[in-house]
Design a protein around this motif. Structure first.
Motif, PDB file in Angstrom:
ATOM      1  N   GLU A 168      -4.756  -0.767 -11.103  1.00 22.56           N
ATOM      2  CA  GLU A 168      -4.821   0.027  -9.865  1.00 22.56           C
ATOM      3  C   GLU A 168      -3.395   0.187  -9.353  1.00 22.56           C
ATOM      4  OE1 GLU A 168      -7.295  -2.266  -7.264  1.00 22.56           O
ATOM      5  OE2 GLU A 168      -9.139  -1.672  -8.286  1.00 22.56           O
ATOM      6  N   GLY A 169      -3.236   1.028  -8.372  1.00 18.46           N
ATOM      7  CA  GLY A 169      -1.964   1.117  -7.685  1.00 18.46           C
ATOM      8  C   GLY A 169      -0.868   1.807  -8.470  1.00 18.46           C
ATOM      9  N   GLU A 170       0.349   1.290  -8.311  1.00 17.32           N
ATOM     10  CA  GLU A 170       1.554   1.946  -8.822  1.00 17.32           C
ATOM     11  C   GLU A 170       1.561   2.122 -10.333  1.00 17.32           C
ATOM     12  OE1 GLU A 170       4.514   4.298  -8.068  1.00 17.32           O
ATOM     13  OE2 GLU A 170       3.424   3.274  -6.472  1.00 17.32           O
ATOM     14  N   LYS A 190      -0.624   4.994 -11.250  1.00 20.76           N
ATOM     15  CA  LYS A 190       0.024   6.257 -10.850  1.00 20.76           C
ATOM     16  C   LYS A 190       1.110   6.648 -11.844  1.00 20.76           C
ATOM     17  CE  LYS A 190      -0.744   5.639  -5.905  1.00 20.76           C
ATOM     18  NZ  LYS A 190      -0.094   5.358  -4.613  1.00 20.76           N
TER      19      LYS A 190
END
Length: 163
Positions: free
Chosen positions: A145-147, A150
């Motif tokens: 999840e998260g950075e 991305k």
């Protein structure tokens, strides 16, 4: 059902991201993978090379061959494969047949399919299924999840939206 990532997984997934960047810069789709032994040492790495070699030159498949040629069955069973994307069925089968231990992935096949739709790309020529439906008795962790997530999505977007 895949488990959540451990705190220690991040550093290895970062290495996979670097390999995925190399793949994208070389004109391939952004996939990268590393093998980590029981002592936490990276023992092999690979990136996508489908444009250099063959459509089958997935990093996970290359690493499955490497483990079969270089590690004992016991060593393979205690090795972890880290990769930017959940295995396709071909790579899942290779992982299972050579008996690699744990699999940790950054993005799921379902997420990849959603991103392909988002960027108006044709769907893959195969059905993606969860790796647990193909590989038996393997610990699986992911997606992130998260950075980190991305970052891999952005790398795919760079490749897919180049004119």
């Amino acid at each position: 059902m895949a488990q959540q990532l451990k705190d220690s997984d991040g550093k290895y997934l970062r290495g996979c991201l670097e390999l995925a960047k190399e793949a994208e810069e070389a004109g391939d789709v952004a996939f990268g993978s590393v093998l980590v032994n029981v002592d936490g040492k990276i023992i092999a790495e690979a990136r996508n090379r489908v444009h250099e070699k063959t459509i089958l030159a997935h990093p996970e498949l290359d690493l499955a061959y490497w483990t079969a040629e270089n590690l004992s069955a016991e060593e393979r069973s205690t090795t972890t494969m880290y990769t930017t994307g959940e295995h396709c069925p071909m790579c899942s089968a290779a992982h299972g047949w050579v008996g690699i231990g744990t699999l940790v992935y950054l993005s799921s096949a379902q997420q990849l399919g959603e991103w392909q739709k988002e960027f108006n790309l044709p769907s893959a020529p195969i059905h993606f299924v969860p790796v647990e439906d193909i590989i038996k008795n393997v610990e699986v962790r992911g997606p992130a999840e998260g950075e980190l997530l991305k970052e891999i999505k952005k790398l795919h977007e760079l490749k897919w939206t180049k004119k």
